[in-house]
Design a protein around this motif. Structure first.
Motif, PDB file in Angstrom:
ATOM      1  N   CYS A 149      26.905 -38.014  18.307  1.00 36.48           N
ATOM      2  CA  CYS A 149      27.008 -39.309  18.073  1.00 36.48           C
ATOM      3  C   CYS A 149      27.154 -39.867  19.438  1.00 36.48           C
ATOM      4  CB  CYS A 149      28.344 -39.543  17.327  1.00 36.48           C
ATOM      5  SG  CYS A 149      28.561 -41.284  16.898  1.00 36.48           S
ATOM      6  N   LEU A 150      25.870 -40.925  19.586  1.00 37.28           N
ATOM      7  CA  LEU A 150      25.703 -41.436  20.833  1.00 37.28           C
ATOM      8  C   LEU A 150      26.447 -42.782  21.027  1.00 37.28           C
ATOM      9  CD1 LEU A 150      23.812 -40.908  23.388  1.00 37.28           C
ATOM     10  CD2 LEU A 150      22.121 -42.368  22.269  1.00 37.28           C
ATOM     11  N   ARG A 151      26.516 -43.468  19.776  1.00 36.98           N
ATOM     12  CA  ARG A 151      27.133 -45.102  20.067  1.00 36.98           C
ATOM     13  C   ARG A 151      27.794 -45.369  18.684  1.00 36.98           C
ATOM     14  NH1 ARG A 151      22.029 -48.621  22.201  1.00 36.98           N
ATOM     15  NH2 ARG A 151      23.555 -50.074  21.755  1.00 36.98           N
ATOM     16  N   ILE A 152      28.843 -46.039  18.722  1.00 41.96           N
ATOM     17  CA  ILE A 152      29.576 -46.444  17.529  1.00 41.96           C
ATOM     18  C   ILE A 152      29.969 -47.911  17.969  1.00 41.96           C
ATOM     19  CG2 ILE A 152      31.613 -46.503  16.334  1.00 41.96           C
ATOM     20  CD1 ILE A 152      31.935 -43.525  16.470  1.00 41.96           C
ATOM     21  N   ASN A 153      29.648 -48.846  17.047  1.00 45.90           N
ATOM     22  CA  ASN A 153      29.937 -50.290  17.203  1.00 45.90           C
ATOM     23  C   ASN A 153      30.761 -50.649  15.993  1.00 45.90           C
ATOM     24  OD1 ASN A 153      29.538 -53.172  16.995  1.00 45.90           O
ATOM     25  ND2 ASN A 153      28.237 -53.022  18.712  1.00 45.90           N
ATOM     26  N   VAL A 154      32.114 -51.157  16.309  1.00 44.18           N
ATOM     27  CA  VAL A 154      32.916 -51.507  15.398  1.00 44.18           C
ATOM     28  C   VAL A 154      33.216 -53.201  15.626  1.00 44.18           C
ATOM     29  CG1 VAL A 154      35.343 -51.276  14.172  1.00 44.18           C
ATOM     30  CG2 VAL A 154      33.747 -49.236  14.886  1.00 44.18           C
ATOM     31  N   ALA A 155      33.017 -53.948  14.718  1.00 47.29           N
ATOM     32  CA  ALA A 155      33.240 -55.424  14.977  1.00 47.29           C
ATOM     33  C   ALA A 155      32.890 -55.971  16.491  1.00 47.29           C
ATOM     34  CB  ALA A 155      34.651 -55.682  14.755  1.00 47.29           C
ATOM     35  N   GLY A 156      31.645 -55.362  16.871  1.00 46.42           N
ATOM     36  CA  GLY A 156      31.232 -56.132  18.150  1.00 46.42           C
ATOM     37  C   GLY A 156      31.813 -55.405  19.429  1.00 46.42           C
ATOM     38  N   THR A 157      32.667 -54.137  19.151  1.00 49.87           N
ATOM     39  CA  THR A 157      33.190 -53.380  20.151  1.00 49.87           C
ATOM     40  C   THR A 157      32.119 -52.118  19.997  1.00 49.87           C
ATOM     41  OG1 THR A 157      35.216 -54.314  20.189  1.00 49.87           O
ATOM     42  CG2 THR A 157      34.981 -52.469  21.201  1.00 49.87           C
ATOM     43  N   GLU A 158      31.613 -51.739  21.349  1.00 50.45           N
ATOM     44  CA  GLU A 158      30.820 -50.708  21.062  1.00 50.45           C
ATOM     45  C   GLU A 158      31.180 -49.414  22.289  1.00 50.45           C
ATOM     46  OE1 GLU A 158      26.602 -50.564  20.572  1.00 50.45           O
ATOM     47  OE2 GLU A 158      26.285 -50.155  22.571  1.00 50.45           O
ATOM     48  N   VAL A 159      31.195 -48.341  21.488  1.00 54.08           N
ATOM     49  CA  VAL A 159      31.765 -47.038  22.300  1.00 54.08           C
ATOM     50  C   VAL A 159      30.504 -46.173  22.574  1.00 54.08           C
ATOM     51  CG1 VAL A 159      33.312 -45.090  22.321  1.00 54.08           C
ATOM     52  CG2 VAL A 159      34.057 -47.250  21.357  1.00 54.08           C
ATOM     53  N   LEU A 160      30.292 -45.773  23.981  1.00 56.00           N
ATOM     54  CA  LEU A 160      29.243 -44.836  24.336  1.00 56.00           C
ATOM     55  C   LEU A 160      29.680 -43.417  24.566  1.00 56.00           C
ATOM     56  CD1 LEU A 160      27.218 -47.386  26.445  1.00 56.00           C
ATOM     57  CD2 LEU A 160      26.849 -47.066  24.097  1.00 56.00           C
ATOM     58  N   ALA A 161      28.914 -42.515  24.030  1.00 54.56           N
ATOM     59  CA  ALA A 161      29.358 -40.981  24.614  1.00 54.56           C
ATOM     60  C   ALA A 161      28.064 -40.234  25.129  1.00 54.56           C
ATOM     61  CB  ALA A 161      29.942 -40.362  23.458  1.00 54.56           C
ATOM     62  N   PRO A 162      28.030 -40.374  26.335  1.00 61.32           N
ATOM     63  CA  PRO A 162      26.884 -39.694  27.120  1.00 61.32           C
ATOM     64  C   PRO A 162      26.631 -38.376  26.283  1.00 61.32           C
ATOM     65  CG  PRO A 162      28.219 -40.620  28.606  1.00 61.32           C
ATOM     66  CD  PRO A 162      29.046 -40.469  27.500  1.00 61.32           C
ATOM     67  N   GLN A 163      25.310 -38.014  26.281  1.00 65.30           N
ATOM     68  CA  GLN A 163      24.746 -36.781  25.521  1.00 65.30           C
ATOM     69  C   GLN A 163      24.191 -35.749  26.395  1.00 65.30           C
ATOM     70  OE1 GLN A 163      21.479 -35.652  25.103  1.00 65.30           O
ATOM     71  NE2 GLN A 163      20.580 -37.143  26.085  1.00 65.30           N
ATOM     72  N   GLU A 164      24.378 -34.510  26.029  1.00 68.25           N
ATOM     73  CA  GLU A 164      23.838 -33.266  27.007  1.00 68.25           C
ATOM     74  C   GLU A 164      23.342 -32.384  26.216  1.00 68.25           C
ATOM     75  OE1 GLU A 164      28.096 -30.730  26.903  1.00 68.25           O
ATOM     76  OE2 GLU A 164      27.424 -31.768  28.605  1.00 68.25           O
ATOM     77  N   ILE A 165      22.628 -32.649  24.862  1.00 63.50           N
ATOM     78  CA  ILE A 165      22.260 -31.654  23.892  1.00 63.50           C
ATOM     79  C   ILE A 165      20.489 -31.620  24.526  1.00 63.50           C
ATOM     80  CG2 ILE A 165      23.518 -32.312  22.065  1.00 63.50           C
ATOM     81  CD1 ILE A 165      21.066 -33.703  20.825  1.00 63.50           C
ATOM     82  N   THR A 166      20.148 -32.408  25.347  1.00 66.53           N
ATOM     83  CA  THR A 166      18.779 -32.418  25.917  1.00 66.53           C
ATOM     84  C   THR A 166      18.525 -31.447  27.047  1.00 66.53           C
ATOM     85  OG1 THR A 166      19.066 -34.292  27.158  1.00 66.53           O
ATOM     86  CG2 THR A 166      17.978 -34.534  25.155  1.00 66.53           C
ATOM     87  N   SER A 167      19.673 -30.823  27.510  1.00 66.52           N
ATOM     88  CA  SER A 167      19.674 -29.967  28.515  1.00 66.52           C
ATOM     89  C   SER A 167      19.043 -28.876  28.105  1.00 66.52           C
ATOM     90  CB  SER A 167      21.294 -29.461  29.006  1.00 66.52           C
ATOM     91  OG  SER A 167      21.282 -28.612  29.989  1.00 66.52           O
ATOM     92  N   GLY A 168      17.995 -28.390  28.939  1.00 66.66           N
ATOM     93  CA  GLY A 168      17.212 -27.413  28.671  1.00 66.66           C
ATOM     94  C   GLY A 168      16.068 -27.475  27.807  1.00 66.66           C
ATOM     95  N   LEU A 169      15.911 -28.777  27.506  1.00 64.95           N
ATOM     96  CA  LEU A 169      14.766 -29.193  26.489  1.00 64.95           C
ATOM     97  C   LEU A 169      13.431 -29.584  27.481  1.00 64.95           C
ATOM     98  CD1 LEU A 169      13.333 -30.254  24.056  1.00 64.95           C
ATOM     99  CD2 LEU A 169      14.333 -32.411  24.589  1.00 64.95           C
ATOM    100  N   GLU A 170      12.082 -28.959  27.126  1.00 60.44           N
ATOM    101  CA  GLU A 170      11.131 -29.123  27.818  1.00 60.44           C
ATOM    102  C   GLU A 170      10.366 -30.190  27.065  1.00 60.44           C
ATOM    103  OE1 GLU A 170       9.184 -25.076  28.231  1.00 60.44           O
ATOM    104  OE2 GLU A 170      10.925 -24.228  29.135  1.00 60.44           O
ATOM    105  N   VAL A 171      10.162 -31.321  27.603  1.00 61.25           N
ATOM    106  CA  VAL A 171       9.564 -32.348  26.809  1.00 61.25           C
ATOM    107  C   VAL A 171       8.110 -32.466  26.867  1.00 61.25           C
ATOM    108  CG1 VAL A 171       9.160 -34.936  26.711  1.00 61.25           C
ATOM    109  CG2 VAL A 171      11.460 -33.945  27.170  1.00 61.25           C
ATOM    110  N   GLN A 172       7.250 -32.130  26.108  1.00 62.28           N
ATOM    111  CA  GLN A 172       5.715 -32.154  26.086  1.00 62.28           C
ATOM    112  C   GLN A 172       5.323 -33.596  25.957  1.00 62.28           C
ATOM    113  OE1 GLN A 172       4.294 -29.252  26.702  1.00 62.28           O
ATOM    114  NE2 GLN A 172       6.331 -28.119  26.774  1.00 62.28           N
ATOM    115  N   GLN A 173       5.921 -34.479  25.199  1.00 58.91           N
ATOM    116  CA  GLN A 173       5.270 -35.683  24.822  1.00 58.91           C
ATOM    117  C   GLN A 173       6.320 -36.710  24.361  1.00 58.91           C
ATOM    118  OE1 GLN A 173       2.875 -36.159  21.450  1.00 58.91           O
ATOM    119  NE2 GLN A 173       2.275 -38.003  21.809  1.00 58.91           N
TER     120      GLN A 173
END
Length: 238
Positions: A149-173
């Motif tokens: 869960c990357l972001r949650i917005n409740v009544a204009g207040t937003e919470v961000l949670a940095p992600q790490e699931i892309t660690s080890g991902l080899e991006v081709q495109q």
């Protein structure tokens, strides 16, 4: 337990979590955005998945897809592919998911499996027969659920949670910029989509509650009350 999770956050996911006090009313006006690694190559286009969901069968904890449009609960999920690549030799798609109409905490997992691109690490729905023709092996290259869960917005207040699931991902495109696509999806209004079945009511206007078909209009009785009322002149003794 005083608090309980709310929304489409499934067991095993990571990131920002919205909770509420047990037995209190659920929040209705909020937006949550997830990033996930999906198995396979998802075409580069925005997709809204609207499969209805049914509660688990007896003896199971896995929600299931409804077989008919009248079964289960309405649910809709927006899916936006971000990049194609490989993780531990497995072809994957980095995608953004946003539940628009929530029905279950397994909604994101079920909708992705129904689309033929299950979330990596999903061991609850990865043996769905709809996936047999696409993947020879149901085993995931990772043990954890690749849903965050990357972001949650409740009544204009937003919470961000940095992600790490892309660690080890080899991006081709890279299809789109992750941050720009996340902003775009979060700005989508959370409204119920109007489909063909929303305006169709068996050939009758949707305002009609009694769907009995009449060949002609019913003639109203001149005297109100129960049938064969004594004051009804049609049934008075002559």
């Amino acid at each position: 337990q005083r608090f309980q999770p709310q929304g489409a956050f499934p067991v095993g996911a990571s990131g920002a979590l919205l909770v509420k006090v047990r037995n209190s009313p659920a929040l209705a006006d909020y937006a949550d955005l997830y990033v996930a690694l999906l198995r396979g190559t998802v075409p580069n286009s925005n997709v809204t998945l609207r499969s209805r969901l049914c509660q688990p069968s007896e003896g199971s904890n896995a929600w299931r897809l409804a077989g008919l449009r009248t079964q289960g609960l309405e649910a809709s999920t927006m899916l936006r592919p971000v990049a194609h690549g490989h993780l531990a030799g497995t072809t994957v798609t980095l995608a953004l998911l946003r539940p628009l109409r929530r029905a279950s905490d397994q909604q994101l997992l079920l909708h992705c499996a129904a689309a033929g691109c299950p979330v990596l690490g999903d061991r609850l729905h990865n043996e769905d027969r709809r996936l047999d023709f696409r993947f020879e092996d149901a085993e995931s290259p990772t043990k954890r659920l690749m849903l965050h869960c990357l972001r949650i917005n409740v009544a204009g207040t937003e919470v961000l949670a940095p992600q790490e699931i892309t660690s080890g991902l080899e991006v081709q495109q890279e299809l789109v910029d992750l941050s720009s696509a996340a902003d775009e999806i979060m700005n989508v209004q959370n409204s119920k989509p109007v489909g063909e079945w929303d305006t169709f009511a068996g050939g009758l206007p949707s305002q009609i509650v009694d769907d009995t078909c009449w060949d002609r209009y019913k003639l109203p009785r001149k005297v109100k009350g129960p049938p064969f009322h004594a004051m009804d002149p049609r049934h008075q003794k002559k």
